[in-house]
Design a protein around this motif. Structure first.
Motif, PDB file in Angstrom:
ATOM      1  N   ALA A  27       0.486  -1.423   0.077  1.00  0.00           N
ATOM      2  CA  ALA A  27       0.466   0.382  -0.292  1.00  0.00           C
ATOM      3  C   ALA A  27       0.351   1.220   0.158  1.00  0.00           C
ATOM      4  N   TYR A  31       0.913   3.877  -3.524  1.00  0.00           N
ATOM      5  CA  TYR A  31       0.326   5.563  -3.063  1.00  0.00           C
ATOM      6  C   TYR A  31       1.448   6.480  -2.915  1.00  0.00           C
ATOM      7  N   LYS A  88      -4.478   2.838   7.415  1.00  0.00           N
ATOM      8  CA  LYS A  88      -6.273   2.334   7.150  1.00  0.00           C
ATOM      9  C   LYS A  88      -6.895   4.067   6.633  1.00  0.00           C
ATOM     10  N   GLY A 186       3.884  -2.514  -5.539  1.00  0.00           N
ATOM     11  CA  GLY A 186       2.702  -2.014  -4.718  1.00  0.00           C
ATOM     12  C   GLY A 186       3.083  -0.857  -6.283  1.00  0.00           C
ATOM     13  N   ILE A 196      -6.353   3.644  -6.674  1.00  0.00           N
ATOM     14  CA  ILE A 196      -6.823   3.042  -5.661  1.00  0.00           C
ATOM     15  C   ILE A 196      -7.187   3.844  -4.413  1.00  0.00           C
ATOM     16  N   VAL A 201      -6.222  -1.629  -0.559  1.00  0.00           N
ATOM     17  CA  VAL A 201      -4.947  -1.707  -0.491  1.00  0.00           C
ATOM     18  C   VAL A 201      -4.326  -2.029   1.097  1.00  0.00           C
ATOM     19  N   PHE A 202      -5.264  -1.634   1.887  1.00  0.00           N
ATOM     20  CA  PHE A 202      -4.690  -2.146   3.257  1.00  0.00           C
ATOM     21  C   PHE A 202      -6.065  -2.727   3.657  1.00  0.00           C
TER      22      PHE A 202
END
Length: 222
Positions: A27, A31, A88, A186, A196, A201-202
């Motif tokens: 994640a 990002y 998250k 990732g 995303i 992703v979390f």
């Protein structure tokens, strides 16, 4: 999935650290790559490498905290899950990374530089390249002196320490290598799926898919 699964195998299979929420590194890498491309116009090829660096720094932070407070096995696993939930929540409220809305790519600027293609075939070749690199890195570690130290720590950390192995150093090294690889994976994942958001992703479900794809079915620590 194979590449990121290998990165987890180095941490959990080789060094015996029960990192359940390995997804935090994926994640972070996703990002990092997406923000660098969307906000600053930095090529994903550079962004993916930056993702590996940022994820490695997170891995070092995890190593520092867990070693500082002596978190092992179940406690280490619970810490990783708690960190995933905390991250998250943070990303859901952090507008700079899109918050709950998430981040998406503009698909109009196709081309090699932007890693946006009209066909899935180039993504296949990139993924295959990552998988080959992952296998080579894992094999080199497996055959090296560092790998032997990892295995010694996995089998009996106290005995390894008694024989002179710097267990803190090598546990940190395993986390740094594994998290960096997961960050790179990732970054590529973000460019492939093109969108995303934190729940995506979390996500422990995605985490299970990844670790089942290579290290669990293929053989943990092999």
């Amino acid at each position: 999935y194979a590449f990121i699964g290998i990165s987890w195998n180095i941490i959990a299979g080789f060094a015996g650290q029960l990192l359940i929420a390995h997804i935090i590194f994926l994640a972070t890498g996703a990002y990092t790559t997406m923000v660098l491309y969307d906000t600053y116009g930095i090529s994903p090829w550079i962004g993916i490498l930056a993702a590996g660096v940022v994820a490695a720094l997170l891995g070092l932070a995890v190593a520092f905290v867990t070693l500082r407070y002596g978190l092992k096995m179940d406690y280490f696993a619970l810490f990783s899950i708690a960190l995933m939930v905390a991250m998250k929540t943070l990303f859901l409220k952090w507008n700079f990374v899109g918050g709950a809305v998430g981040l998406g790519l503009s698909l109009s600027q196709t081309g090699f530089k932007n890693m946006i293609f009209n066909s899935k075939l180039p993504y296949l070749y990139i993924a295959l390249g990552l998988a080959i690199i992952g296998v080579i890195v894992q094999y080199l570690i497996y055959q090296s002196k560092i790998g032997k130290y990892f295995f010694a720590i996995r089998e009996d950390e106290a005995a390894a320490a008694a024989l002179g192995v710097n267990t803190s150093l090598y546990k940190t090294l395993a986390l740094a290598i594994g998290s960096a690889m997961a960050g790179v994976g990732g970054g590529f994942y973000a460019m492939y799926v093109t969108f995303i958001e934190p729940p995506q992703v979390f996500n422990l479900g995605l985490n299970v898919e990844i670790v089942m794809a290579a290290p669990i079915i293929g053989g943990l620590g092999s």
